[in-house]
Design an enzyme around this catalytic site. Structure first.
Site, PDB file in Angstrom:
ATOM      1  N   PRO A   1       0.829  -1.213   0.000  1.00 32.49           N
ATOM      2  CA  PRO A   1       0.000   0.000   0.000  1.00 32.49           C
ATOM      3  C   PRO A   1       0.865   1.266   0.000  1.00 32.49           C
ATOM      4  O   PRO A   1       1.771   1.397   0.811  1.00 32.49           O
ATOM      5  CB  PRO A   1      -0.800  -0.105   1.291  1.00 32.49           C
ATOM      6  CG  PRO A   1      -0.152  -1.153   2.110  1.00 32.49           C
ATOM      7  CD  PRO A   1       0.688  -1.994   1.222  1.00 32.49           C
ATOM      8  N   GLU A   2       0.605   2.151  -0.931  1.00 26.77           N
ATOM      9  CA  GLU A   2       1.314   3.424  -0.962  1.00 26.77           C
ATOM     10  C   GLU A   2       0.342   4.520  -0.527  1.00 26.77           C
ATOM     11  O   GLU A   2      -0.811   4.252  -0.196  1.00 26.77           O
ATOM     12  CB  GLU A   2       1.864   3.668  -2.374  1.00 26.77           C
ATOM     13  CG  GLU A   2       2.965   2.659  -2.721  1.00 26.77           C
ATOM     14  CD  GLU A   2       4.137   3.277  -3.465  1.00 26.77           C
ATOM     15  OE1 GLU A   2       4.427   4.466  -3.248  1.00 26.77           O
ATOM     16  OE2 GLU A   2       4.747   2.572  -4.278  1.00 26.77           O
TER      17      GLU A   2
ATOM     18  N   HIS B   1      -5.595 -14.408   8.420  1.00 22.40           N
ATOM     19  CA  HIS B   1      -4.739 -13.224   8.508  1.00 22.40           C
ATOM     20  C   HIS B   1      -5.452 -11.997   9.084  1.00 22.40           C
ATOM     21  O   HIS B   1      -4.933 -10.898   9.005  1.00 22.40           O
ATOM     22  CB  HIS B   1      -4.165 -12.888   7.126  1.00 22.40           C
ATOM     23  CG  HIS B   1      -3.392 -14.018   6.535  1.00 22.40           C
ATOM     24  ND1 HIS B   1      -2.223 -14.495   7.092  1.00 22.40           N
ATOM     25  CD2 HIS B   1      -3.615 -14.778   5.444  1.00 22.40           C
ATOM     26  CE1 HIS B   1      -1.766 -15.511   6.366  1.00 22.40           C
ATOM     27  NE2 HIS B   1      -2.589 -15.700   5.352  1.00 22.40           N
TER      28      HIS B   1
ATOM     29  N   ARG C   1       1.576 -10.569   5.813  1.00 18.99           N
ATOM     30  CA  ARG C   1       3.021 -10.549   6.080  1.00 18.99           C
ATOM     31  C   ARG C   1       3.387  -9.927   7.425  1.00 18.99           C
ATOM     32  O   ARG C   1       4.539  -9.989   7.839  1.00 18.99           O
ATOM     33  CB  ARG C   1       3.733  -9.846   4.925  1.00 18.99           C
ATOM     34  CG  ARG C   1       3.551 -10.632   3.614  1.00 18.99           C
ATOM     35  CD  ARG C   1       4.302 -10.031   2.471  1.00 18.99           C
ATOM     36  NE  ARG C   1       5.742 -10.055   2.700  1.00 18.99           N
ATOM     37  CZ  ARG C   1       6.625  -9.513   1.876  1.00 18.99           C
ATOM     38  NH1 ARG C   1       6.201  -8.896   0.785  1.00 18.99           N
ATOM     39  NH2 ARG C   1       7.903  -9.561   2.129  1.00 18.99           N
TER      40      ARG C   1
ATOM     41  N   ARG D   1      23.642  17.846  -2.557  1.00 22.02           N
ATOM     42  CA  ARG D   1      23.338  16.433  -2.292  1.00 22.02           C
ATOM     43  C   ARG D   1      23.721  15.585  -3.499  1.00 22.02           C
ATOM     44  O   ARG D   1      23.359  15.889  -4.630  1.00 22.02           O
ATOM     45  CB  ARG D   1      21.833  16.244  -1.997  1.00 22.02           C
ATOM     46  CG  ARG D   1      21.312  17.047  -0.816  1.00 22.02           C
ATOM     47  CD  ARG D   1      21.811  16.554   0.519  1.00 22.02           C
ATOM     48  NE  ARG D   1      21.522  15.149   0.782  1.00 22.02           N
ATOM     49  CZ  ARG D   1      20.410  14.697   1.390  1.00 22.02           C
ATOM     50  NH1 ARG D   1      19.489  15.532   1.788  1.00 22.02           N
ATOM     51  NH2 ARG D   1      20.238  13.408   1.617  1.00 22.02           N
TER      52      ARG D   1
END
Ligand SMILES: [Zn+2]
Length: 271
Positions: free
Chosen positions: A2-3, A91, A110, A152
């Site tokens: 999931p983002e 789950h 997971r 950077r």
């Protein structure tokens, strides 16, 4: 995984069900997530009134009269509103009972997700305190990216995926935004002009908003008790498209790997 758009869609999906209700009980069947679910959590949250549900980076924050529940979906977590008579599956690790015959069910094969509790100001919580601005918020800008990137040497893709720089831009949307902005993902962050950073900031917002918009159309899947809690399909330009023709110039999309993460780009359109 999931983002941010999935988390935002989940947030919008569960918010109207939860806000204004009172927590009846919390059932934890498996407490071994990324961090153990605190033993006292069920006691602490029982009877609390849910004031609002919102999001910070990829954290879902359920604000109650007793404190704030911090939820992270990890690699495979999902939340659904289901009838409280529905038997839990293998789950389905946590249920938050909020009355009206319904509960919020957390599923995570997971177990890299998190359920934590915070009674102080939640923005000062160690997980949230050092996060950069929200990419869809008012204090995110190309100018700010430009300023922070001076000197950077890390790649621009790693730079925008650093949550201290901007919160919640994951691998998929970093790849997509860099394609949209025409910037090579492997270019050093410190060597990109102010103008190109302005374009990149726009692109990050555009890809995230579009994904949230598409997610909204499949919101049903998140809340459907019998459907799989799958993540929504999005129309992507480069992510996962190695060797497919670039949608802009038709050259094959390239892929390079570093660690677990893949980078996808068009060597003609991005420089
Ligand atoms: Zn191209």
């Amino acid at each position: 995984m999931p983002e941010l758009p999935e988390v935002e869609t989940t947030c919008r999906g569960i918010e109207p069900h939860l806000s204004g209700t009172r927590v009846q009980a919390l059932t934890v069947r498996q407490k071994q997530l990324r961090w153990p679910v605190p033993d006292e959590l069920a006691t602490q949250i029982a009877g609390a009134q849910i004031r609002r549900v919102h999001r910070r980076a990829k954290y879902l924050l359920i604000e109650t009269s007793h404190g704030t529940l911090i939820i992270h979906l990890g690699m495979s977590g999902s939340l659904r509103i289901v009838d409280d008579t529905l038997a839990p599956g293998k789950h389905d690790h946590i249920d938050l009972h909020f009355g009206q015959g319904k509960l919020l069910r957390y599923t995570d094969p997971r177990r890299f997700g998190a359920w934590l509790w915070c009674e102080e100001a939640v923005d000062q919580h160690p997980l949230l305190a050092s996060l950069g601005p929200e990419p869809l918020g008012d204090d995110f800008s190309g100018d700010d990216l430009f300023t922070q990137s001076r000197g950077r040497k890390l790649t621009i893709k790693s730079f925008i995926m650093d949550s201290h720089i901007v919160a919640g831009v994951g691998n998929i949307y970093a790849n997509e935004a860099l394609f949209m902005a025409g910037i090579l993902p492997l270019r050093a962050a410190g060597r990109i002009s102010r103008m190109r950073y302005a374009r990149l900031a726009d692109a990050i917002q555009t890809v995230l908003k579009e994904a949230i918009r598409q997610g909204g159309t499949t919101l049903r899947d998140f809340l459907n008790s019998d459907g799989k809690p799958g993540y929504f399909q999005q129309s992507l330009n480069v992510y996962g498209k190695a060797n497919d023709p670039c949608p802009r110039c038709h050259a094959p999309i390239r892929e390079t790997r570093s660690g677990q993460r893949s980078t996808f780009y068009c060597s003609r359109c991005q420089r």
